[in-house]
Design an enzyme around this catalytic site. Structure first.
Site, PDB file in Angstrom:
ATOM      1  N   PRO A   2       0.828  -1.209   0.000  1.00 39.31           N
ATOM      2  CA  PRO A   2       0.000   0.000   0.000  1.00 39.31           C
ATOM      3  C   PRO A   2       0.863   1.260   0.000  1.00 39.31           C
ATOM      4  O   PRO A   2       1.871   1.339   0.700  1.00 39.31           O
ATOM      5  CB  PRO A   2      -0.800  -0.120   1.295  1.00 39.31           C
ATOM      6  CG  PRO A   2      -0.761  -1.573   1.636  1.00 39.31           C
ATOM      7  CD  PRO A   2       0.533  -2.089   1.130  1.00 39.31           C
ATOM      8  N   GLU A   3       0.464   2.236  -0.808  1.00 41.23           N
ATOM      9  CA  GLU A   3       1.199   3.490  -0.901  1.00 41.23           C
ATOM     10  C   GLU A   3       0.333   4.623  -0.372  1.00 41.23           C
ATOM     11  O   GLU A   3      -0.768   4.390   0.127  1.00 41.23           O
ATOM     12  CB  GLU A   3       1.649   3.701  -2.346  1.00 41.23           C
ATOM     13  CG  GLU A   3       2.478   2.530  -2.842  1.00 41.23           C
ATOM     14  CD  GLU A   3       3.004   2.683  -4.270  1.00 41.23           C
ATOM     15  OE1 GLU A   3       3.043   3.828  -4.771  1.00 41.23           O
ATOM     16  OE2 GLU A   3       3.374   1.659  -4.873  1.00 41.23           O
ATOM     17  N   LYS A  54       2.724   7.421   4.155  1.00 38.98           N
ATOM     18  CA  LYS A  54       2.498   5.984   4.320  1.00 38.98           C
ATOM     19  C   LYS A  54       2.147   5.602   5.750  1.00 38.98           C
ATOM     20  O   LYS A  54       2.467   4.502   6.213  1.00 38.98           O
ATOM     21  CB  LYS A  54       3.743   5.209   3.879  1.00 38.98           C
ATOM     22  CG  LYS A  54       3.908   5.129   2.368  1.00 38.98           C
ATOM     23  CD  LYS A  54       4.928   4.079   2.003  1.00 38.98           C
ATOM     24  CE  LYS A  54       5.030   3.905   0.510  1.00 38.98           C
ATOM     25  NZ  LYS A  54       5.953   2.825   0.135  1.00 38.98           N
ATOM     26  N   ASN A 184       6.241   1.732  -5.222  1.00 38.21           N
ATOM     27  CA  ASN A 184       6.739   1.108  -6.443  1.00 38.21           C
ATOM     28  C   ASN A 184       5.919   1.459  -7.682  1.00 38.21           C
ATOM     29  O   ASN A 184       6.468   1.772  -8.735  1.00 38.21           O
ATOM     30  CB  ASN A 184       6.785  -0.409  -6.257  1.00 38.21           C
ATOM     31  CG  ASN A 184       7.963  -1.016  -6.972  1.00 38.21           C
ATOM     32  OD1 ASN A 184       8.938  -0.338  -7.262  1.00 38.21           O
ATOM     33  ND2 ASN A 184       7.893  -2.303  -7.256  1.00 38.21           N
TER      34      ASN A 184
END
Length: 410
Positions: A2-3, A54, A184
């Site tokens: 998760p970002e 985050k 990513n």
């Protein structure tokens, strides 16, 4: 993983599901979790959530009754709000269910006061996520790329002399000290839109940018992105990486991200939004930290040595592997049988050779041994036969000599 957009969506989910709900009792931790206990218990409290990069912070606020607090309150009862800061790791998310529908990997649970009770759970199957009842954001994380944009921009550009910016831009984008919220898939999409090779020095990409951005547009949160608005935004954003860190993240928030509403199972909108990450035809290379970087074109001069992109169509292969139609099965069985035949043909002569060599060696070994051990291993019968056979020519010669001497004597 998760970002930033997904964690913000998780906070929106908590605020939506817990709006007007009263919680009660202690916060329960699962037995298998290695995270700390949350020392909080209260007869009535509310739960709200906020996000920053985050991280997600849950605030547990006690509901005060009318009048002064009772002195005879139970020990451990909280009078002041308590903050619990979460980091999701690889697979964390929040879920709000009935008590009888508790998820399997619910590692931290907040119970409602109503009956039947409901539960707000932090679910994490892989257990890489964590929480801290400290009430503060991690001090080594920079400002949020989405909701502290100007501070985020100034923080990056005022530290370009830091050694961290000697590294490739794709690796620096994952440094949460400067890019809090970027992960990513976001780094792949941002660099792809700007046509920046992932393995060029970060400082050379950022050093020409101004600390104050004239283009401050918060509209992506308020309206949906159509094709027209996307093209306009891309024209306005061309060349400014820090701006795209902000706007691209907001696009994902508007789309609903990867679906961190746990009830959502359709991610087609998000997959259609992706232009580079896990898209067929794109290249991928592991960076110096072992993280997979998706890109198009030349990777750049700082790419790891011997880097290749053998899995350029990884997603397509996965889709093919999950095609279980009869036609696909027949093709797979035919191809498997032919490959098996080829492998058998190739392997058998090698095995035969090895076997023959072993046999020859073993035979030679046995032959040498039998020659050396022959005198000891002979049986009595064979020795008698050999003596008799060796004695026969000598006896015949003696008989002839006797006959000759008899004739001479006569």
């Amino acid at each position: 993983m998760p970002e930033g957009p997904e964690l913000h969506l998780a906070s929106l989910y908590v605020n939506k599901m817990c709006n007007g709900v009263v919680f009660s009792g202690p916060v329960i931790k699962s037995e298998v979790s290695k995270n700390p206990e949350v020392p909080f218990t209260c007869e009535a409290y509310r739960v709200t959530a906020t996000s920053r990069g985050k991280e997600v912070k849950l605030t547990l606020t006690p509901i005060k009754s009318d009048g002064a607090p009772k002195r005879g309150a139970k020990a451990g009862q909280a009078d002041l709000p308590v903050d619990v800061v979460f980091r999701f790791g690889m697979s964390g998310y929040f879920r709000f269910t009935g008590e009888d529908e508790l998820p399997k990997h619910a590692h931290l649970r907040f119970y409602t006061r109503e009956k039947p009770r409901r539960v707000l759970s932090f679910v994490d199957a892989r257990r890489f996520g964590s929480w801290a009842p400290s009430g503060t954001w991690q001090p080594d994380r920079g400002p949020c790329v989405m909701f502290e944009y100007q501070s985020f921009r100034e923080n990056v550009l005022s530290h370009l002399s830091d050694r961290a910016f000697d590294r490739p831009i794709c690796e620096v984008l994952l440094n949460q000290k400067y890019f809090n919220g970027i992960g990513n898939y976001l780094r792949a999409e941002i660099l792809y839109r700007l046509s920046i090779p992932p393995f060029v020095c970060a400082r050379t990409v950022l050093e020409g940018l101004e600390p104050d951005d004239a283009f401050k547009n918060e509209k992506p949160l308020k309206k949906e992105f159509t094709k027209e608005t996307k093209t306009k935004a891309m024209k306005q954003e061309s060349g400014d990486l820090l701006r795209l860190c902000h706007t691209v993240s907001l696009e994902v928030v508007n789309l609903g991200g990867k679906g961190y509403d746990p009830t959502k199972t359709d991610y087609s909108d998000f997959q259609a939004w992706l232009q580079c990450y896990y898209v067929d035809g794109m290249k991928n290379v592991r960076d110096h930290n072992g993280r997979t970087m998706w890109f198009k074109g030349d990777p750049g001069p700082m790419a790891p040595k011997g880097s290749k992109s053998p899995k350029a169509k990884k997603r397509g292969k996965k889709d093919d592997d999950h095609d279980y139609t009869d036609k696909k099965k027949a093709i797979m069985s035919d191809s498997e049988s032919t490959s098996m035949k080829k492998s058998v043909k190739k392997e058998t002569p090698k095995k035969a050779k090895n076997v023959r060599q072993k046999e020859i060696v073993s035979k030679r070994g046995k032959a040498v041994k039998t020659q050396e051990v022959k005198p000891q291993s002979e049986t009595r019968s064979s020795s008698r036969k050999r003596k008799s056979s060796s004695a026969e020519p000598a006896a015949g010669q003696q008989r002839r000599n006797r006959r000759v001497t008899r004739k001479d004597s006569k």
